[in-house]
Enzyme design. Structure first.
Site, PDB file in Angstrom:
ATOM      1  N   HIS A  10      -7.885  -5.489  -0.230  1.00  0.00           N
ATOM      2  CA  HIS A  10      -6.658  -4.806   0.147  1.00  0.00           C
ATOM      3  C   HIS A  10      -6.113  -5.416   1.445  1.00  0.00           C
ATOM      4  CE1 HIS A  10      -3.981  -1.386  -0.302  1.00  0.00           C
ATOM      5  NE2 HIS A  10      -4.226  -0.955   0.917  1.00  0.00           N
TER       6      HIS A  10
ATOM      7  N   SER B 113       0.848  -1.189   0.000  1.00  0.00           N
ATOM      8  CA  SER B 113       0.000   0.000   0.000  1.00  0.00           C
ATOM      9  C   SER B 113       0.893   1.252   0.000  1.00  0.00           C
ATOM     10  CB  SER B 113      -0.971  -0.039   1.183  1.00  0.00           C
ATOM     11  OG  SER B 113      -2.001   0.917   1.034  1.00  0.00           O
TER      12      SER B 113
ATOM     13  N   GLU C 192      -8.855  -5.145  -4.167  1.00  0.00           N
ATOM     14  CA  GLU C 192      -8.425  -3.987  -3.367  1.00  0.00           C
ATOM     15  C   GLU C 192      -9.607  -3.431  -2.558  1.00  0.00           C
ATOM     16  OE1 GLU C 192      -5.417  -3.263  -2.818  1.00  0.00           O
ATOM     17  OE2 GLU C 192      -4.260  -4.047  -4.484  1.00  0.00           O
TER      18      GLU C 192
END
Length: 468
Positions: A378, A191, A308
């Protein structure tokens, strides 16, 4: 001696003597300061290398974290906040010394959290499985939020990236004492951490500090700072001080982080108020442009999760949502935009920027749908890459039966890359037909590489979507 006994172990490094703990074949040295405490006049200044420890440093517990306030009440990754001023620290998890004393490759891990939050002390980042497989794992803390990335007059930009550069320099000088090879360093992150990896790879100041790179769900998160300056103005009004060095310096990190989280929620949880800023010595040009010029001798493994922030409907056993259907629909639409612009667009753009890189770029996609989160969300790939499916918080994020064979395959592939092996599928060039290793797509074979070469399951990555 009992192989499972927990005993003290001392390493004599250039930084000074460091006392950690050894449990069986794994040694841990936690919370080692690599820079002076960023307090007082050093709070909004470039990091300064830590003086050599005059006495043995106790590295038996995690060091203080830059995060004082979590970004959300509940986060997918367990992210403990540890109080204290020595936030510029790192932890080393290494194999116990072997009889042949051959140095091990090194993985330096940069945590995510939107450049606002996150914790290097997360149990999801424990390097024990890497140590088991002959890799020294280093997790790094760096300044976040206002202290790390706010554009303020009289303050060097990109302090968080400057922290990471100093940490990588510390690794070059000291990791040999812990059994690591400073000539075989892989920098990796997820990330915001993955975005930091790409920023470092594009920077002329990072040359020679690492030899390989891995970006998990990293995007091209750089900017000119205009949006951040507007956010800073509103933040100053919220905390009742001028948006200046003196004004923000009169507020604690906790006060500023609480205000940042509140203002971010007020403006929309999808925004990233801070990110690396273009136009200084660290990032003289945008990251995508810098990638066309720098880091071409560094192999890059780059990928993202399939969904995600764009997961489908929540599973039937999820907790009832306090939000209306219209609010949930709006949130999912925002998740789709974030996923497309920040993550899906990054892979072909980065691959295209590195088209002429001799070292090569390889793509992957994590496709296993978590039954707990309703998709390949995610962060859920991290326990698989770290081979830590038993870590705290995994059952909540992955459900009760995550596939162990997938963790074996992904971790083996990452270990192979860190050891210097080349992936076994074609390099990416940024075109619509670039192949990508797929992990965990339902119905696809999952094969762990035990031959020294990746066993790829590949597909074509779709073309470029809207650029961020």
């Amino acid at each position: 001696m009992d192989d499972a006994a927990d005993i003290a172990v001392t390493v004599y490094s250039p930084a000074g003597p460091v006392v950690g703990r050894r449990t069986g074949p794994v040694q841990r040295f936690l919370g080692i300061p690599y820079a002076q405490q960023p307090t007082g006049v050093r709070r909004f200044a470039a990091p300064v290398r830590r003086d050599r420890f005059p006495e043995p440093f106790d590295a038996s517990r995690p060091g203080p974290t830059s995060q004082r306030v979590p970004l959300f009440p509940t986060t997918t990754i367990p992210e403990p906040s540890v109080p204290g001023d020595d936030i510029l620290n790192l932890s080393v998890v290494a194999p116990a010394p072997a009889d042949d004393h051959v140095p091990c490759p090194v993985l330096v891990w940069i945590h995510g959290g939107g450049f606002l939050a996150g914790s290097p002390a997360s149990p999801w980042y424990d390097g024990r499985s890497f140590a088991r497989d002959g890799v020294v794992c280093v997790t790094v803390g760096y300044r976040l939020g206002v202290d790390g990335f706010a554009p303020l007059d009289g303050v060097p930009t990109n302090l968080g990236l400057r922290d990471l550069l100093l940490a990588l320099d510390w690794v070059q000088e000291n990791i040999g004492a812990f059994g690591g090879d400073p000539g075989r360093v892989t920098v990796a992150g997820q990330s915001a951490g993955g975005a930091a990896v790409l920023a470092l790879l594009s920077s002329p100041t990072a040359s020679g500090l690492f030899q390989r790179a891995v970006s998990l769900s990293g995007g091209l998160f750089d900017g000119d700072g205009d949006g951040a300056r507007e956010f800073v103005e509103r933040l100053g009004e919220r905390v009742g001080v001028p948006s200046t060095l003196a004004g923000f310096g009169s507020r604690t990190e906790e006060q500023l982080q609480e205000a940042v989280v509140a203002l971010r929620d007020e403006l929309g949880a999808g925004i990233l108020p801070f990110s690396p800023i273009v136009g200084d010595d660290i990032l003289p040009v945008p990251v995508a442009d810098g990638l066309t010029r720098h880091g071409h001798d560094v192999p890059l493994l780059l990928g993202a999760t399939g969904d995600e922030f764009d997961c489908g409907a929540a599973p039937e056993n999820a907790h009832p949502s306090p939000y209306s259907p219209a609010e949930l629909a709006a949130a999912r639409a925002a998740g789709t935009r974030v996923t497309d612009t920040l993550f899906r667009a990054a892979r072909p753009r980065v691959a295209a920027a590195r088209r002429d890189a001799d070292a090569g770029t390889w793509l992957y996609s994590f496709e296993w749908p978590s039954p707990a989160l309703g998709g390949a969300a995610h962060c859920v790939d991290i326990p698989f890459f770290f081979d830590l499916l038993d870590a705290p918080g995994c059952a909540e994020a992955l459900g009760p039966y995550p596939p162990m064979e997938l963790a074996t395959a992904m971790h083996t592939d990452l270990v192979g890359f860190v050891h210097g092996r080349e992936p076994g599928w074609a390099r990416a060039t940024g075109g619509p037909g670039d192949p990508a290793r797929e992990y965990g797509r339902p119905g696809a074979a999952i094969v762990a590489d035990t031959t020294g070469v990746f066993d790829p399951v590949v597909r074509a990555v779709s073309g470029v979507v809207e650029a961020c």
